[in-house]
Write a protein that holds these residues in place. Sequence first.
Motif, short mmCIF file in Angstrom:
data_model
loop_
_atom_site.label_atom_id
_atom_site.label_comp_id
_atom_site.label_asym_id
_atom_site.label_seq_id
_atom_site.Cartn_x
_atom_site.Cartn_y
_atom_site.Cartn_z
N ARG A 73 -3.66 -62.65 -36.21
CA ARG A 73 -3.77 -62.16 -35.05
C ARG A 73 -2.99 -63.23 -34.02
O ARG A 73 -3.07 -64.40 -34.14
N TYR A 75 -3.53 -64.63 -30.48
CA TYR A 75 -4.28 -64.90 -29.38
C TYR A 75 -4.41 -66.40 -28.91
O TYR A 75 -4.03 -67.27 -29.62
N GLY A 113 -0.82 -64.46 -25.77
CA GLY A 113 -1.76 -63.43 -26.67
C GLY A 113 -2.99 -63.03 -26.02
O GLY A 113 -3.67 -61.93 -26.25
N THR A 116 -2.96 -59.72 -24.38
CA THR A 116 -2.67 -58.41 -25.19
C THR A 116 -3.74 -58.17 -26.52
O THR A 116 -3.68 -57.19 -27.07
N ILE A 117 -4.56 -59.27 -26.78
CA ILE A 117 -5.40 -59.25 -27.84
C ILE A 117 -6.45 -58.03 -27.82
O ILE A 117 -6.52 -57.32 -28.98
N GLU A 120 -4.79 -54.71 -28.48
CA GLU A 120 -4.11 -54.75 -29.84
C GLU A 120 -5.34 -54.33 -30.85
O GLU A 120 -5.16 -53.38 -31.72
N ILE A 121 -6.40 -55.17 -30.79
CA ILE A 121 -7.60 -54.81 -31.93
C ILE A 121 -8.20 -53.65 -31.44
O ILE A 121 -8.77 -53.05 -32.64
N ASP A 124 -5.77 -51.08 -33.03
CA ASP A 124 -5.99 -50.99 -34.72
C ASP A 124 -7.12 -50.31 -35.16
O ASP A 124 -7.56 -50.16 -36.16
#
Length: 324
Positions: A73, A75, A113, A116-117, A120-121, A124
Amino acid sequence: MPSEWAKQDWLWIGFPHDPVEWPEVLPRAQEQIAAFANAVAESGQDVRLLVRDAANEARARQLTTAAVTLERRTYGDVWLRDTGPLVVRGADGARRAMRFGFNGWGGKFEMEGDQTIGAEIAADAGLEVQTADWILEGGAIDNDGTGTVVTTEQCLLNPNRNPQLTRSQIEARLQRDLGFTRVVWLGQGLLNDHTDGHVDNLARFVGPNRIAIPRATMADDPNRAIYDDARQRAAEAGLDVIEMPSPGLVSAGEFAEPASYMNFTITTHLVAVPVFGTPQDGAAIELLQSLFPDRRVVGLPADAVLAGGGGFHCASQQMPSAAD
């Protein structure tokens, strides 16, 4: 928002990767985070260890068992407690990820990052993601699963986070976005904590309406007055206060590190406690074991992780199960 001791599907953990942020201690910090991930995975809970690139993925694979899942990822730093999603659960068990504004702990450490991390996770993982209109880090709050949340004035009322919001407006947002119906305000966080006093380094719920807060155990403890004030405020709020030992003065040269046993992580089968090689390590583990008799409590070296600015709780974020 479920309590941390509610059943979890997995734990996200961040793997240290940036030598600039971890000067001289990066290899040891990676080893200590890997040992944390291994301990949780070996307890029977899934672990998703986030790695930044191919080189760090290879390094993490060398250090972890096959039970640990690696996810590449983007980050900035490893502190997923603050940059990861906060998962809330409806009465029907349906889960939703809450994301908040993140400004690098008041503009101190802004890295690619980290903004947004979390979304994102969460996306997902199949979660609906909702973004709130104010700044909040997960380490700034701790809750007991009944609607009570604890925080510090130093952090949530700091003008470098939400200067436009009053105390009552912040309380209203905590209820609106995370379901908290009662806010217990402590004062200052630990000395030299660059997060501006995150509560997860000071006071942690260990059961409904039951909170653990340190008492200074050494004469040179730099946080004696802070601990005393926190325990008094918690007791006046009607919380059942459990006194934890403090590691005492943990220093790097003349700098007093914000070392704390309170930065433990509760998982479905395990409680991982940061230890620092001080005489109080054993007593802290023993007391936490008595508070969590249904889980194994392990102490894991965390001095290198601390040198990067946090502990195991700071570097992780849980995915609650749909039902306890």
